[in-house]
Write a protein that holds these residues in place. Sequence first.
Motif, PDB file in Angstrom:
ATOM      1  N   LEU A 152       0.853  -1.183   0.000  1.00 49.12           N
ATOM      2  CA  LEU A 152       0.000   0.000   0.000  1.00 49.12           C
ATOM      3  C   LEU A 152       0.887   1.230   0.000  1.00 49.12           C
ATOM      4  O   LEU A 152       1.867   1.297   0.737  1.00 49.12           O
ATOM      5  N   THR A 153       0.542   2.207  -0.811  1.00 46.80           N
ATOM      6  CA  THR A 153       1.285   3.453  -0.868  1.00 46.80           C
ATOM      7  C   THR A 153       0.371   4.582  -0.422  1.00 46.80           C
ATOM      8  O   THR A 153      -0.713   4.762  -0.969  1.00 46.80           O
ATOM      9  N   ILE A 154       0.815   5.319   0.572  1.00 45.93           N
ATOM     10  CA  ILE A 154       0.053   6.430   1.128  1.00 45.93           C
ATOM     11  C   ILE A 154       0.930   7.664   1.016  1.00 45.93           C
ATOM     12  O   ILE A 154       2.100   7.630   1.402  1.00 45.93           O
ATOM     13  N   GLY A 155       0.365   8.743   0.494  1.00 43.70           N
ATOM     14  CA  GLY A 155       1.186   9.932   0.274  1.00 43.70           C
ATOM     15  C   GLY A 155       0.547  11.215   0.746  1.00 43.70           C
ATOM     16  O   GLY A 155      -0.415  11.224   1.514  1.00 43.70           O
ATOM     17  N   ARG A 156       1.098  12.292   0.242  1.00 39.97           N
ATOM     18  CA  ARG A 156       0.654  13.628   0.624  1.00 39.97           C
ATOM     19  C   ARG A 156      -0.726  13.957   0.078  1.00 39.97           C
ATOM     20  O   ARG A 156      -1.331  14.936   0.494  1.00 39.97           O
ATOM     21  N   ARG A 173      -1.257  15.322   5.545  1.00 43.57           N
ATOM     22  CA  ARG A 173      -0.407  16.503   5.624  1.00 43.57           C
ATOM     23  C   ARG A 173       0.950  16.113   6.208  1.00 43.57           C
ATOM     24  O   ARG A 173       1.986  16.553   5.742  1.00 43.57           O
ATOM     25  N   ASP A 174       0.959  15.288   7.249  1.00 46.96           N
ATOM     26  CA  ASP A 174       2.192  14.926   7.941  1.00 46.96           C
ATOM     27  C   ASP A 174       2.404  13.412   7.841  1.00 46.96           C
ATOM     28  O   ASP A 174       1.989  12.650   8.717  1.00 46.96           O
ATOM     29  N   VAL A 175       3.039  12.984   6.770  1.00 49.61           N
ATOM     30  CA  VAL A 175       3.243  11.550   6.520  1.00 49.61           C
ATOM     31  C   VAL A 175       4.164  10.922   7.573  1.00 49.61           C
ATOM     32  O   VAL A 175       3.869   9.829   8.052  1.00 49.61           O
ATOM     33  N   PRO A 176       5.272  11.553   7.999  1.00 48.18           N
ATOM     34  CA  PRO A 176       6.104  10.930   9.037  1.00 48.18           C
ATOM     35  C   PRO A 176       5.367  10.712  10.358  1.00 48.18           C
ATOM     36  O   PRO A 176       5.528   9.672  10.997  1.00 48.18           O
ATOM     37  N   ALA A 177       4.523  11.669  10.779  1.00 49.62           N
ATOM     38  CA  ALA A 177       3.746  11.494  12.015  1.00 49.62           C
ATOM     39  C   ALA A 177       2.761  10.341  11.859  1.00 49.62           C
ATOM     40  O   ALA A 177       2.570   9.545  12.780  1.00 49.62           O
ATOM     41  N   PHE A 178       2.156  10.229  10.688  1.00 49.93           N
ATOM     42  CA  PHE A 178       1.229   9.128  10.419  1.00 49.93           C
ATOM     43  C   PHE A 178       1.970   7.793  10.468  1.00 49.93           C
ATOM     44  O   PHE A 178       1.453   6.811  11.007  1.00 49.93           O
ATOM     45  N   ALA A 179       3.187   7.743   9.921  1.00 53.31           N
ATOM     46  CA  ALA A 179       3.971   6.505   9.924  1.00 53.31           C
ATOM     47  C   ALA A 179       4.277   6.057  11.355  1.00 53.31           C
ATOM     48  O   ALA A 179       4.151   4.873  11.685  1.00 53.31           O
TER      49      ALA A 179
END
Length: 158
Positions: A129-133, A137-143
């Motif tokens: 699965l690829t999740i992006g911008r 808004r904040d992909v690193p926080a989501f990770a």
Amino acid sequence: MGASAEVWSAELRRTGRVVFPIRRLTVVVRCFLPGVPIGIGVFTRPEPSFLAEDIMAGVLVIVWVGLVGFGVWHLVTGRPAVTVDDEGVRVGRRKFLPWGGIAPIHVPLGHRLFTELRLMPHDARDKKLTIGRDQLRDVPAFARWLEDERLEKGAAWL
């Protein structure tokens, strides 16, 4: 959806799922803004039959139609939305990974505007699965939040 792990966790506990819809401004920036100079360059040419004479102009028209069409599709359908629930993570309607099938989550990749998080499955036959911008808004926080949830939910699967 707010860009805070606490907000996401509270929503997941309260409703059983967190939905991250398409961020329309990001889609506009990524699809329509590059299309503007291409469209101006192609459609302001003085020759009326430029497509028959100039292959490059034909390629630019195809790129322009593709960019604009891709952006319009995203804006009209609002897809692919990312849904995190008690079962796992879903991107769009068809791509799904259960909590027990998600490999450890690593640092997102790419430049700030094009940052992507790739969720890799344990089973090589499953799709990543690829999740992006476009969704976050904040992909690193989501990770980081998703890794914490994976560890919590994954322990329940064992």
